[in-house]
Design a protein around this motif. Structure first.
Motif, PDB file in Angstrom:
ATOM      1  N   GLU A  74       0.838  -1.197   0.000  1.00  0.00           N
ATOM      2  CA  GLU A  74       0.000   0.000   0.000  1.00  0.00           C
ATOM      3  C   GLU A  74       0.875   1.249   0.000  1.00  0.00           C
ATOM      4  O   GLU A  74       1.872   1.329   0.729  1.00  0.00           O
ATOM      5  CB  GLU A  74      -0.922   0.008   1.216  1.00  0.00           C
ATOM      6  N   VAL A  75       0.485   2.205  -0.837  1.00  0.00           N
ATOM      7  CA  VAL A  75       1.193   3.476  -0.984  1.00  0.00           C
ATOM      8  C   VAL A  75       0.324   4.581  -0.401  1.00  0.00           C
ATOM      9  O   VAL A  75      -0.855   4.704  -0.741  1.00  0.00           O
ATOM     10  CB  VAL A  75       1.477   3.763  -2.469  1.00  0.00           C
ATOM     11  N   ILE A  76       0.904   5.410   0.458  1.00  0.00           N
ATOM     12  CA  ILE A  76       0.194   6.541   1.046  1.00  0.00           C
ATOM     13  C   ILE A  76       0.498   7.801   0.247  1.00  0.00           C
ATOM     14  O   ILE A  76       1.664   8.114  -0.028  1.00  0.00           O
ATOM     15  CB  ILE A  76       0.602   6.748   2.517  1.00  0.00           C
ATOM     16  N   THR A 128       1.992  -1.472   4.357  1.00  0.00           N
ATOM     17  CA  THR A 128       2.336  -0.096   4.005  1.00  0.00           C
ATOM     18  C   THR A 128       3.845  -0.017   3.800  1.00  0.00           C
ATOM     19  O   THR A 128       4.612  -0.383   4.681  1.00  0.00           O
ATOM     20  CB  THR A 128       1.919   0.886   5.115  1.00  0.00           C
ATOM     21  N   SER A 129       4.270   0.445   2.626  1.00  0.00           N
ATOM     22  CA  SER A 129       5.707   0.447   2.351  1.00  0.00           C
ATOM     23  C   SER A 129       6.240   1.770   1.834  1.00  0.00           C
ATOM     24  O   SER A 129       7.448   1.991   1.875  1.00  0.00           O
ATOM     25  CB  SER A 129       6.049  -0.649   1.330  1.00  0.00           C
ATOM     26  N   LEU A 130       5.372   2.675   1.365  1.00  0.00           N
ATOM     27  CA  LEU A 130       5.853   3.884   0.686  1.00  0.00           C
ATOM     28  C   LEU A 130       4.925   5.061   0.939  1.00  0.00           C
ATOM     29  O   LEU A 130       3.701   4.911   0.949  1.00  0.00           O
ATOM     30  CB  LEU A 130       5.944   3.614  -0.824  1.00  0.00           C
ATOM     31  N   VAL A 131       5.527   6.229   1.117  1.00  0.00           N
ATOM     32  CA  VAL A 131       4.791   7.499   1.171  1.00  0.00           C
ATOM     33  C   VAL A 131       5.250   8.352   0.005  1.00  0.00           C
ATOM     34  O   VAL A 131       6.458   8.485  -0.240  1.00  0.00           O
ATOM     35  CB  VAL A 131       5.044   8.233   2.503  1.00  0.00           C
ATOM     36  N   CYS A 132       4.302   8.915  -0.729  1.00  0.00           N
ATOM     37  CA  CYS A 132       4.620   9.807  -1.853  1.00  0.00           C
ATOM     38  C   CYS A 132       4.104  11.212  -1.553  1.00  0.00           C
ATOM     39  O   CYS A 132       2.913  11.390  -1.261  1.00  0.00           O
ATOM     40  CB  CYS A 132       3.980   9.311  -3.146  1.00  0.00           C
ATOM     41  N   LEU A 162       9.385   2.933   6.371  1.00  0.00           N
ATOM     42  CA  LEU A 162       8.772   3.244   5.080  1.00  0.00           C
ATOM     43  C   LEU A 162       9.734   4.045   4.204  1.00  0.00           C
ATOM     44  O   LEU A 162      10.529   4.845   4.701  1.00  0.00           O
ATOM     45  CB  LEU A 162       7.490   4.067   5.264  1.00  0.00           C
ATOM     46  N   LYS A 163       9.648   3.858   2.900  1.00  0.00           N
ATOM     47  CA  LYS A 163      10.380   4.689   1.951  1.00  0.00           C
ATOM     48  C   LYS A 163       9.593   5.967   1.687  1.00  0.00           C
ATOM     49  O   LYS A 163       8.361   5.995   1.819  1.00  0.00           O
ATOM     50  CB  LYS A 163      10.617   3.935   0.639  1.00  0.00           C
ATOM     51  N   LEU A 164      10.324   7.024   1.281  1.00  0.00           N
ATOM     52  CA  LEU A 164       9.693   8.321   1.032  1.00  0.00           C
ATOM     53  C   LEU A 164      10.112   8.820  -0.350  1.00  0.00           C
ATOM     54  O   LEU A 164      11.294   9.059  -0.605  1.00  0.00           O
ATOM     55  CB  LEU A 164      10.118   9.325   2.106  1.00  0.00           C
TER      56      LEU A 164
END
Length: 337
Positions: A74-76, A128-132, A162-164
């Motif tokens: 899931e990407v936030i 949840t793995s990524l925030v954009c 998480l990655k950003l």
């Protein structure tokens, strides 16, 4: 006069000459010296290990999301994020990931928003793995994040593993408007995409930045997406030219946007206008005009604008809009009843 987007710019004589004189090779083999120069310039500017030249900002973003995630993750991001609403469902199609879209403010989300949206470590939930983030925010009227907001989001990402990623399509506009630096962003984000084909005035191209390991994998994904280019130096030369000549002049676009905003706010048909921080104007149009009739009237005056919703119009300033064009646009606005 075309205000529909800053993607409508055309290369000037200096940029065209740079293209003609470019030294080229085969970029798929890593042998195009002009592409290599552009990538090195950008990685040095941002203080990041490596960079990758891509045909478009959408491809840069989609590559980054694919590298950072696994299918089912899931990407936030914001509900207004370009990666969510303007990239053709690419997150699902390319990465097999789903999106947790947050309301935020003008396309900007907070650390508290992000933390509340992170799924627990539960096999029933998507990981949840990524925030954009997007800076500037297109549908937010070109607004810019405060640096403290970004630092707080980075801290949440660090705590939760998480990655950003930053969609920095108009990042140079944000740097000029806020006084923030490229190095600050490079030290904070895991990956950054920066468009060259908007306010920078290039006919195409985007740069994806990250660690050496990230860019190595990104190069593989670019190939899978059909983005490997051969004598790309002719296009990369426009990016080199833009970095050397077109960054500081973005401030003129910001001034022009504020000038037109002032004229619009004098008119009774102008409703709520998003704060004008950079080169984008988004405003409501009220009776007796609608966004469609406003657009059509302006087109009759050889002025192109975009109706983006049943109530809103967007205008974007760029290097092909001269001070004289701005003055004529204002005169037309003042003639409207």
């Amino acid at each position: 006069m075309d205000y529909r987007s800053d993607t409508f710019t055309k290369p000037g004589k200096g940029m065209l000459n740079a293209m003609i004189e470019a030294n080229t090779g085969d970029d798929v083999f890593g042998e195009d010296p002009t592409v290599n120069k552009l990538e090195a310039m950008m990685s040095e500017l941002f203080g990041m290990e490596a960079a990758l030249y891509c045909p478009s900002g959408t491809m840069s973003n989609q590559i980054a999301i694919k590298v950072h995630t696994l299918p089912g993750d899931e990407v936030i991001c914001s509900t207004l994020a370009h990666v969510y609403i303007y990239e053709g469902g690419g997150i699902a199609f390319n990465a097999g990931a789903q999106v947790r879209a947050l309301e935020g403010d003008r396309g900007m989300i907070t650390a508290a928003d992000v933390e509340a949206a992170i799924n627990p470590d539960d096999i029933h939930k998507a990981r949840t793995s990524l925030v954009c983030l997007e800076n500037t925010s297109n549908r937010g009227g070109g607004c810019c994040y405060e640096w403290e907001q970004i630092e707080q989001i980075r801290e949440v990402c660090n705590r939760h593993g998480l990655k950003l990623h930053l969609d920095g399509a108009r990042l140079f506009n944000a740097l000029l408007a806020t006084g923030q630096t490229a190095a600050q962003f490079g030290a904070t984000f895991d990956s950054i995409s920066v468009c060259l084909n908007k306010g920078m005035g290039c006919p195409m191209g985007s740069i994806l930045l990250g660690s050496a390991a990230f860019i190595k994998e990104a190069r593989r994904v670019r190939k899978k997406l059909g983005g490997g280019m051969r004598q790309a130096g002719y296009m990369a030369a426009t990016g080199v030219y833009a970095l050397e000549n077109n960054v500081e002049r973005l401030a003129e676009d910001h001034q022009h946007a504020k000038k037109i905003a002032g004229a619009l706010l004098e008119r009774e048909f102008t409703g709520h206008m998003l704060p004008v921080e950079t080169n984008i104007l988004i405003f409501e149009v009220k009776h007796p005009w609608t966004p469609i009739t406003f657009r059509d009237f302006m087109q009759q005056q050889d002025i192109r604008v975009m109706a983006i919703s049943p109530t809103q119009v967007r205008m974007v300033l760029h290097l092909d809009i001269t001070p004289e064009m701005v003055d004529r646009t204002i005169a037309v606005i003042r003639s409207m009843e």
